[in-house]
Design a protein around this motif. Sequence first.
Motif, PDB file in Angstrom:
ATOM      1  N   PRO A  97       0.812  -1.215   0.000  1.00 34.17           N
ATOM      2  CA  PRO A  97       0.000   0.000   0.000  1.00 34.17           C
ATOM      3  C   PRO A  97       0.854   1.278   0.000  1.00 34.17           C
ATOM      4  O   PRO A  97       0.815   2.067   0.939  1.00 34.17           O
ATOM      5  N   SER A  98       1.615   1.469  -1.074  1.00 39.27           N
ATOM      6  CA  SER A  98       2.485   2.636  -1.206  1.00 39.27           C
ATOM      7  C   SER A  98       2.920   2.771  -2.663  1.00 39.27           C
ATOM      8  O   SER A  98       3.145   1.760  -3.337  1.00 39.27           O
ATOM      9  N   THR A  99       3.073   3.995  -3.117  1.00 37.78           N
ATOM     10  CA  THR A  99       3.576   4.217  -4.482  1.00 37.78           C
ATOM     11  C   THR A  99       5.043   3.813  -4.594  1.00 37.78           C
ATOM     12  O   THR A  99       5.569   3.719  -5.697  1.00 37.78           O
ATOM     13  N   TRP A 130      -2.641  -3.962  -4.347  1.00 33.74           N
ATOM     14  CA  TRP A 130      -3.053  -2.698  -3.719  1.00 33.74           C
ATOM     15  C   TRP A 130      -3.188  -1.601  -4.763  1.00 33.74           C
ATOM     16  O   TRP A 130      -2.427  -1.559  -5.718  1.00 33.74           O
ATOM     17  N   THR A 131      -4.146  -0.697  -4.540  1.00 38.80           N
ATOM     18  CA  THR A 131      -4.278   0.485  -5.373  1.00 38.80           C
ATOM     19  C   THR A 131      -4.797   1.645  -4.536  1.00 38.80           C
ATOM     20  O   THR A 131      -5.374   1.442  -3.462  1.00 38.80           O
ATOM     21  N   GLU A 132      -4.578   2.854  -5.034  1.00 35.03           N
ATOM     22  CA  GLU A 132      -5.075   4.027  -4.324  1.00 35.03           C
ATOM     23  C   GLU A 132      -6.586   4.128  -4.512  1.00 35.03           C
ATOM     24  O   GLU A 132      -7.099   3.989  -5.622  1.00 35.03           O
ATOM     25  N   TRP A 134      -5.669   3.511   0.746  1.00 37.39           N
ATOM     26  CA  TRP A 134      -5.338   2.383  -0.122  1.00 37.39           C
ATOM     27  C   TRP A 134      -6.371   1.282   0.008  1.00 37.39           C
ATOM     28  O   TRP A 134      -6.960   1.090   1.074  1.00 37.39           O
ATOM     29  N   LYS A 137      -6.943  -2.911  -0.877  1.00 35.98           N
ATOM     30  CA  LYS A 137      -6.446  -4.202  -1.363  1.00 35.98           C
ATOM     31  C   LYS A 137      -7.576  -4.754  -2.222  1.00 35.98           C
ATOM     32  O   LYS A 137      -8.715  -4.875  -1.761  1.00 35.98           O
TER      33      LYS A 137
END
Length: 147
Positions: A38-40, A75-77, A63, A65
């Motif tokens: 959960p991070s760019t 994971w995505t924003e 974020w 899941k």
Amino acid sequence: MTFPRLIAALSMTLAAAGSQAFDFKTVGAAPVILYDAPSTKGGKLFIVPRGAPLEVVLAYGDWLKVRDVSGEVAWTEAKGLSPKRNVIVRGANLKVRANPDDAAAPAFIADKGVLLEVTEAAAGGWLKVRHRDGLSGYVKNSEVWGI
């Protein structure tokens, strides 16, 4: 708490969790990147095109899941997803019916993997859907993924 009460509480919690409906979102106006964390700064795994449905498995701050149609989890924003509902056809040559009835005439045929917009839920496990070309009709929930 006594042991029998603990068991009863856990059983009730599991039963409630099992009865919850799946939570699906749709990729918004721009494609989204799926990450392994959960991070760019996490590893980029996939790019999901706009309009694709994703099942939300877990929310963690900004974020989500998510699980895609192939079953992959990443994971995505959250900001890249929309509450709009789209579904993906599960099998080849799906007959999208003119009415919510197995005996109804086909309105059109949709191939496996075709994206359809959900316009409304109909009774008896049917969905009213629209193809991007403007054609509309009804499909059973079991014939599509994303609901």
